[in-house]
Design a protein around this motif. Structure first.
Motif, short mmCIF file in Angstrom:
data_model
loop_
_atom_site.label_atom_id
_atom_site.label_comp_id
_atom_site.label_asym_id
_atom_site.label_seq_id
_atom_site.Cartn_x
_atom_site.Cartn_y
_atom_site.Cartn_z
N ILE A 92 22.86 29.90 -51.88
CA ILE A 92 22.45 30.93 -50.93
C ILE A 92 23.52 32.00 -50.75
O ILE A 92 23.26 33.02 -50.11
CB ILE A 92 22.06 30.32 -49.57
CG1 ILE A 92 23.28 29.73 -48.86
CG2 ILE A 92 20.96 29.29 -49.72
CD1 ILE A 92 23.04 29.43 -47.39
N HIS A 93 24.70 31.76 -51.33
CA HIS A 93 25.77 32.75 -51.17
C HIS A 93 26.79 32.57 -52.29
O HIS A 93 27.23 31.45 -52.56
CB HIS A 93 26.46 32.57 -49.81
CG HIS A 93 27.57 33.55 -49.55
ND1 HIS A 93 27.37 34.90 -49.44
CD2 HIS A 93 28.90 33.35 -49.36
CE1 HIS A 93 28.52 35.50 -49.19
NE2 HIS A 93 29.47 34.58 -49.15
N SER A 94 27.15 33.68 -52.93
CA SER A 94 28.17 33.67 -53.98
C SER A 94 28.99 34.94 -53.82
O SER A 94 28.48 36.05 -53.95
CB SER A 94 27.51 33.62 -55.37
OG SER A 94 28.48 33.72 -56.39
N ASN A 95 30.30 34.78 -53.54
CA ASN A 95 31.13 35.92 -53.20
C ASN A 95 32.47 35.83 -53.94
O ASN A 95 33.50 35.43 -53.35
CB ASN A 95 31.36 35.97 -51.68
CG ASN A 95 32.20 37.15 -51.25
OD1 ASN A 95 32.09 38.24 -51.83
ND2 ASN A 95 33.02 36.97 -50.23
N PRO A 96 32.51 36.17 -55.23
CA PRO A 96 33.78 36.12 -55.96
C PRO A 96 34.76 37.18 -55.48
O PRO A 96 34.39 38.15 -54.81
CB PRO A 96 33.35 36.36 -57.41
CG PRO A 96 32.06 37.10 -57.31
CD PRO A 96 31.39 36.60 -56.07
N MET A 97 36.02 37.00 -55.86
CA MET A 97 37.06 37.93 -55.46
C MET A 97 36.92 39.27 -56.17
O MET A 97 36.29 39.38 -57.22
CB MET A 97 38.44 37.33 -55.78
CG MET A 97 38.79 36.13 -54.93
SD MET A 97 40.47 35.54 -55.26
CE MET A 97 41.45 36.97 -54.73
N ASP A 98 37.52 40.30 -55.56
CA ASP A 98 37.54 41.63 -56.15
C ASP A 98 38.30 41.58 -57.48
O ASP A 98 39.44 41.10 -57.53
CB ASP A 98 38.23 42.59 -55.20
CG ASP A 98 38.31 43.99 -55.74
OD1 ASP A 98 37.30 44.70 -55.67
OD2 ASP A 98 39.37 44.36 -56.28
N PRO A 99 37.71 42.07 -58.58
CA PRO A 99 38.37 41.99 -59.89
C PRO A 99 39.73 42.68 -59.92
O PRO A 99 40.65 42.23 -60.62
CB PRO A 99 37.38 42.68 -60.82
CG PRO A 99 36.05 42.49 -60.17
CD PRO A 99 36.32 42.58 -58.69
N ALA A 100 39.89 43.77 -59.17
CA ALA A 100 41.17 44.46 -59.16
C ALA A 100 42.26 43.59 -58.52
O ALA A 100 43.42 43.59 -58.97
CB ALA A 100 41.05 45.79 -58.42
N SER A 155 36.20 36.86 -65.86
CA SER A 155 35.44 35.81 -65.18
C SER A 155 35.31 36.10 -63.69
O SER A 155 36.05 36.91 -63.14
CB SER A 155 36.14 34.45 -65.36
OG SER A 155 36.40 34.18 -66.72
N ASP A 156 34.37 35.42 -63.06
CA ASP A 156 34.28 35.44 -61.60
C ASP A 156 35.27 34.40 -61.05
O ASP A 156 35.15 33.21 -61.33
CB ASP A 156 32.87 35.10 -61.13
CG ASP A 156 31.92 36.27 -61.25
OD1 ASP A 156 32.40 37.43 -61.33
OD2 ASP A 156 30.70 36.04 -61.26
N VAL A 157 36.23 34.87 -60.28
CA VAL A 157 37.20 33.99 -59.63
C VAL A 157 36.88 33.98 -58.14
O VAL A 157 36.81 35.02 -57.50
CB VAL A 157 38.64 34.48 -59.87
CG1 VAL A 157 39.63 33.64 -59.06
CG2 VAL A 157 38.98 34.42 -61.36
N TYR A 158 36.69 32.78 -57.58
CA TYR A 158 36.28 32.67 -56.19
C TYR A 158 37.46 32.48 -55.24
O TYR A 158 37.37 32.79 -54.05
CB TYR A 158 35.30 31.51 -56.02
CG TYR A 158 33.93 31.84 -56.57
CD1 TYR A 158 32.95 32.39 -55.76
CD2 TYR A 158 33.63 31.62 -57.91
CE1 TYR A 158 31.70 32.72 -56.25
CE2 TYR A 158 32.38 31.95 -58.43
CZ TYR A 158 31.42 32.49 -57.59
OH TYR A 158 30.19 32.83 -58.10
N GLN A 159 38.55 31.95 -55.78
CA GLN A 159 39.69 31.66 -54.92
C GLN A 159 40.93 31.48 -55.79
O GLN A 159 40.84 31.04 -56.94
CB GLN A 159 39.43 30.39 -54.11
CG GLN A 159 40.51 29.99 -53.15
CD GLN A 159 40.06 28.86 -52.24
OE1 GLN A 159 39.51 29.09 -51.17
NE2 GLN A 159 40.30 27.64 -52.67
N LEU A 160 42.08 31.81 -55.20
CA LEU A 160 43.37 31.54 -55.82
C LEU A 160 44.13 30.54 -54.96
O LEU A 160 44.02 30.56 -53.73
CB LEU A 160 44.20 32.81 -55.93
CG LEU A 160 43.59 34.02 -56.64
CD1 LEU A 160 44.53 35.21 -56.50
CD2 LEU A 160 43.32 33.71 -58.11
#
Length: 276
Positions: A92-100, A155-160
Motif C-alpha cells: 500500500i506504500h512504497s517510498n524509496p530515497m531520493d536518487p540524488a 536501483s530503488d534504495v529505501y534506507q541507508l
C-alpha cells in the motif's frame, strides 16, 4: 514491575478499546542478548490475536531480516522505518530515497568516509566491513556482504545504515536535500526520506484499516520509535529502551528479557493473566 512514566500516573489504561498493536523488532520483540524472541512475547502476541487485536510490525528491518521473530498472526508490515508498507499481502506504500541523495552516499562511501549499508527491497550490501559493521552484525544477529555500491545508482534504495557515531550523520545529511536520520544505537543511524518514518507508515495503516489513533498501542525502545509513539493513543517503551523513547512513552514496561511485552499487555488489560 517495570518503571511507569510519571507523565501518566495511576493504573495503566487506554483511551479506547484497542484494535491494533504496532511492534518494533530490535530490543522490543527481539532480545539482542538471546538472539531470539522471548517465549512470553510470542505468547502475548498470540493472545492479542485471540482477543481481536491485530498485531502489526513497525521496524527499520525489512522482510529478509525478519527470520528471528515469529510473524504468525501479523496483519501488516511497516518496514524500512515506514518506507514500505504491506497489508494483507498488498503493497500500500512504497517510498524509496531520493536518487540524488543516494548518489551522495555512494560517492562518500567510495571515498572511504564511512561504511554504509544500502538497503533495497530484495537485498542489501555494504561498501566495507569495519568494526562498527562487525559490532552491529553481532548485536543484531545480521550478516552483511560487500558489493560495488554504484549499483545503488540504478536501483530503488529505501534506507541507508550509516555507520557513524552520534552527530557524524551530518557528513552525509549536509549534502542531502530530502533525507533525515534516526537511530537506536550509537553504532549507526538509519537514513531515510525526510517525509518518511514509522509514524507515516503507521498512519497509513490506520487509515487503510479505519482505525482511530486511540484504538492503537505501539511498543518500542529507540529514537526511531518516538514519532510512532506520537501517532497512537497509547505507547509503551521497553525497560531497556533509551531515555528518548522512555520520555516519549505513555508507559515504560520491563526489559525485553524480563517479559516486557507480556507484562505490558497484561497491565493494559489487552490479555488475561498476571505479570511474569
Amino acid at each position: 514491575m517495570g518503571e511507569k512514566n510519571m507523565a501518566a500516573p495511576g493504573p495503566w489504561r487506554t483511551p479506547a478499546p484497542v484494535r491494533a498493536a504496532f511492534f518494533d523488532v530490535d530490543g522490543t520483540m527481539l532480545s539482542h542478548r538471546l538472539g531470539t524472541e522471548p517465549a512470553s512475547t510470542r505468547e502475548a502476541i498470540a493472545r492479542l490475536v485471540e482477543a481481536g487485536v491485530t498485531p502489526i510490525l513497525a521496524t527499520g528491518r525489512t522482510s529478509y531480516l525478519l527470520d528471528l521473530v515469529d510473524l504468525t498472526g501479523f496483519g501488516g508490515f511497516v518496514t524500512f522505518n515506514g518506507q514500505f508498507v504491506e497489508l494483507g499481502g498488498r503493497v500500500i506504500h512504497s517510498n524509496p530515497m531520493d536518487p540524488a541523495d543516494v548518489a551522495v552516499a555512494v560517492r562518500q562511501a567510495r571515498e572511504g568516509r564511512y561504511a554504509c549499508l544500502f538497503m533495497e527491497r530484495d537485498g542489501m550490501y555494504v561498501n566495507t566491513i569495519d568494526q562498527r559493521v562487525r559490532d552491529l552484525a553481532e548485536l543484531a544477529h545480521n550478516h552483511y556482504v560487500t558489493a560495488d555500491v554504484r549499483r545503488a545508482l540504478e536501483s530503488d534504495v529505501y534506507q541507508l545504515n550509516l555507520f557513524v557515531g552520534p552527530g557524524d550523520e551530518r557528513i552525509l545529511l549536509d549534502e542531502c536535500r530530502h533525507s533525515k536520520a534516526t537511530r537506536w544505537s550509537d553504532i549507526f543511524c538509519d537514513v531515510m526520506p525526510d517525509a518518511g518514518g514509522k509514524d507515516a507508515g503507521v498512519r497509513l495503516v490506520m487509515g487503510e484499516l479505519g482505525l482511530d489513533p486511540r484504538e492503537c498501542v505501539a511498543f518500542g525502545d529507540g529514537g526511531n520509535d518516538v514519532d510512532m509513539f506520537a501517532a497512537v493513543g497509547t505507547s509503551v517503551a521497553m525497560g531497556n529502551g533509551n531515555p528518548e523513547a522512555k520520555a516519549a512513552a505513555t508507559y515504560v514496561t520491563d526489559h525485553v528479557d524480563d517479559d516486557g511485552i507480556w507484562n505490558a499487555c497484561v497491565r493494559l488489560g489487552l490479555i488475561e493473566g498476571a505479570p511474569l
